[in-house]
Design an enzyme around this catalytic site. Structure first.
Site, mmCIF file in Angstrom:
data_model
loop_
_atom_site.group_PDB
_atom_site.id
_atom_site.type_symbol
_atom_site.label_atom_id
_atom_site.label_comp_id
_atom_site.label_asym_id
_atom_site.label_seq_id
_atom_site.Cartn_x
_atom_site.Cartn_y
_atom_site.Cartn_z
ATOM 1 N N GLN A 1 -9.925 -3.992 -4.098
ATOM 2 C CA GLN A 1 -11.332 -3.160 -3.657
ATOM 3 C C GLN A 1 -12.356 -3.601 -4.705
ATOM 4 O O GLN A 1 -13.248 -4.219 -4.515
ATOM 5 C CB GLN A 1 -11.246 -1.935 -3.308
ATOM 6 C CG GLN A 1 -12.634 -1.229 -2.972
ATOM 7 C CD GLN A 1 -12.986 -1.931 -1.406
ATOM 8 O OE1 GLN A 1 -12.085 -1.981 -0.487
ATOM 9 N NE2 GLN A 1 -14.185 -2.592 -1.301
ATOM 10 N N ARG B 1 -13.410 -8.955 0.544
ATOM 11 C CA ARG B 1 -12.209 -8.688 0.451
ATOM 12 C C ARG B 1 -11.349 -9.918 0.730
ATOM 13 O O ARG B 1 -10.267 -10.244 -0.045
ATOM 14 C CB ARG B 1 -11.663 -7.388 1.342
ATOM 15 C CG ARG B 1 -12.307 -6.218 1.112
ATOM 16 C CD ARG B 1 -11.570 -5.805 -0.349
ATOM 17 N NE ARG B 1 -10.239 -5.489 -0.253
ATOM 18 C CZ ARG B 1 -9.371 -4.558 0.063
ATOM 19 N NH1 ARG B 1 -10.116 -3.408 0.682
ATOM 20 N NH2 ARG B 1 -8.119 -4.562 0.411
ATOM 21 N N ASP C 1 -17.228 6.850 -1.953
ATOM 22 C CA ASP C 1 -16.242 6.442 -0.997
ATOM 23 C C ASP C 1 -15.888 8.003 -0.295
ATOM 24 O O ASP C 1 -16.614 8.958 -0.850
ATOM 25 C CB ASP C 1 -14.540 6.222 -1.904
ATOM 26 C CG ASP C 1 -13.685 6.139 -1.055
ATOM 27 O OD1 ASP C 1 -13.958 5.762 0.134
ATOM 28 O OD2 ASP C 1 -12.628 6.080 -1.614
ATOM 29 N N CYS D 1 -16.317 1.222 -0.004
ATOM 30 C CA CYS D 1 -15.008 0.391 0.457
ATOM 31 C C CYS D 1 -14.980 0.541 1.999
ATOM 32 O O CYS D 1 -14.411 -0.544 2.475
ATOM 33 C CB CYS D 1 -14.022 0.964 -0.478
ATOM 34 S SG CYS D 1 -13.376 2.514 -0.221
ATOM 35 N N HIS E 1 -7.200 1.163 -6.538
ATOM 36 C CA HIS E 1 -7.353 -0.049 -5.635
ATOM 37 C C HIS E 1 -7.928 -1.288 -6.027
ATOM 38 O O HIS E 1 -8.994 -1.524 -5.882
ATOM 39 C CB HIS E 1 -8.267 0.765 -4.557
ATOM 40 C CG HIS E 1 -8.326 0.168 -3.215
ATOM 41 N ND1 HIS E 1 -7.384 -0.916 -2.758
ATOM 42 C CD2 HIS E 1 -8.917 0.372 -1.961
ATOM 43 C CE1 HIS E 1 -7.517 -1.405 -1.507
ATOM 44 N NE2 HIS E 1 -8.600 -0.585 -1.091
ATOM 45 N N ARG F 1 0.889 -1.293 -0.085
ATOM 46 C CA ARG F 1 -0.033 0.033 0.013
ATOM 47 C C ARG F 1 0.949 1.190 -0.075
ATOM 48 O O ARG F 1 1.628 1.454 0.890
ATOM 49 C CB ARG F 1 -0.970 0.015 1.290
ATOM 50 C CG ARG F 1 -1.585 1.334 1.232
ATOM 51 C CD ARG F 1 -2.758 1.239 2.426
ATOM 52 N NE ARG F 1 -4.067 0.481 1.927
ATOM 53 C CZ ARG F 1 -4.971 0.531 2.270
ATOM 54 N NH1 ARG F 1 -5.439 1.323 3.381
ATOM 55 N NH2 ARG F 1 -6.030 -0.128 1.663
HETATM 56 N N1 NVA Z 1 -9.677 6.487 -1.216
HETATM 57 C C1 NVA Z 1 -9.616 5.876 -0.153
HETATM 58 C C2 NVA Z 1 -9.775 4.474 0.109
HETATM 59 C C3 NVA Z 1 -9.223 4.142 1.269
HETATM 60 C C4 NVA Z 1 -9.473 2.513 1.398
HETATM 61 C C5 NVA Z 1 -8.132 6.411 0.509
HETATM 62 O O1 NVA Z 1 -7.154 6.393 -0.408
HETATM 63 O O2 NVA Z 1 -7.652 6.816 1.306
HETATM 64 N N1 CP Z 2 -11.280 -0.364 1.883
HETATM 65 C C1 CP Z 2 -10.140 -0.662 2.279
HETATM 66 O O1 CP Z 2 -9.150 -0.656 1.699
HETATM 67 O O2 CP Z 2 -9.982 -0.393 3.740
HETATM 68 P P1 CP Z 2 -8.586 -0.335 4.672
HETATM 69 O O3 CP Z 2 -8.074 1.037 4.371
HETATM 70 O O4 CP Z 2 -9.042 -0.294 6.019
HETATM 71 O O5 CP Z 2 -7.550 -1.431 4.192
#
Ligand code: NVA
Ligand code: CP
Length: 304
Positions: free
Chosen positions: A136, A290, A223, A262, A133, A106
């Protein structure tokens, strides 16, 4: 079906057949979860999970998934690695490839995961970058398939920020040939590469009108308005109120429309409690999926 790709960075690496097969296999695997638990198909396999950003679902579902498949997952905060002291991504990729069978990361810049994949000899999975992502999306389309029975002729509406989750959802729509409407403020439209990809595979409509997107939708998705990497929160707060998913917006969708998010969610911001905690919300199935979809992906990438 063995995947032709070594890595999953956007989903654009998959053929439509591979994508749709992953979804169907995930649903079967979910139904037969106890038999996979016993057979431990990833015994002696290891997954390194690198996090530059916080996570609840991604981290836990990958870790539990590896455990359930008989393998082992290492949770590695980049702040506790030499990465954050300046060791290059390339050298990290080369080193980890000598220890583990797969890397999930990540990251902030999408380019970081591309460099990691390029210099790893083992599969690399994008566990969220500022731009995409894909994991997701695998869970989201599994959830849609589970609830709708088929992805044929579906109309999907994204309402909110044209962010990483939106960009990947667009890839999912393209791979499943669902029609997608994307309603965002003009300043926050999805990435052009995703739109171009969708244009080559399905029908995509970009609009700044949330109602236009939600009208007759089978699936409504949103989101957070402020992703982890977003710095301009104040500007976004002004632009986004028109994109809240609330009862009024959901009333424009089909009677049997479902709502996806998500997570994590901010109730009262991008979605009201009445929607996310209401009868059309499938967010807990989505979160659970997931686990199942990533187990399928790991099996596809790590076994013949
Ligand atoms: N769009 C959000 C998704 C988190 C799962 C982010 O990037 O923080
Ligand atoms: N939806 C998702 O990726 O959640 P987290 O940020 O908790 O991993």
């Amino acid at each position: 079906m063995t995947l032709k790709t070594k890595d999953i960075l956007t989903l654009g690496e998959l053929t439509a057949d591979e994508f749709n097969d992953l979804l169907k296999t995930t649903i079967k695997m979910k139904e037969n979860r106890n038999s996979t638990l016993q057979s431990k198909p990833l015994q002696n396999k290891t997954l390194a999970m690198i996090f530059q950003k916080p996570s609840t679902r991604t981290r836990i579902s990958f870790e539990v998934g590896m455990y359930q498949l008989g393998g082992y997952a290492l949770n590695l905060a980049s702040s506790e690695m030499q990465l954050d002291r300046g060791e290059t991504i390339e050298d990290t990729a080369r080193t980890l490839s000598r220890y583990v069978d797969c890397i999930m990361a990540r990251v902030y810049d999408h380019e970081s995961i591309q460099r990691l994949a390029k210099h790893s000899t083992v599969p690399v999975i994008n566990g969220l970058s500022n731009s995409f992502h894909p994991c997701q999306t695998l869970a989201d389309f599994t959830t849609i398939l589970e609830h709708k029975g088929s992805l044929q002729d579906l109309r999907i509406a994204w309402v909110g920020d044209g962010n990483n989750v939106c960009n990947s959802l667009i890839y999912g729509a393209a791979l499943s040939e669902a029609t997608i409407y994307v309603a965002t403020p003009k300043e926050y439209q999805p990435i052009s590469s995703a739109v171009q990809y969708a244009n080559n595979h399905t029908e995509i409509h970009l609009t700044s009108n949330a109602a236009e997107a939600a009208k007759n939708a089978d699936v409504v998705v949103t989101d957070t308005f402020k992703s982890i990497h977003d710095a301009d929160g104040a500007r976004m707060a002004k632009l986004f109120p028109k994109y809240q998913v609330n009862d009024s917006l959901m009333s424009l969708a089909k009677d049997d429309a479902i709502f996806l998010h998500c997570l994590p969610a901010t109730r009262g911001s991008e979605v009201t409690s009445s929607v996310i905690d209401g009868p059309r919300s499938v967010v807990w199935d989505e979160a659970e999926n997931r686990l199942h979809s990533q187990k399928t992906l790991l099996l596809r990438l790590l076994t013949d």
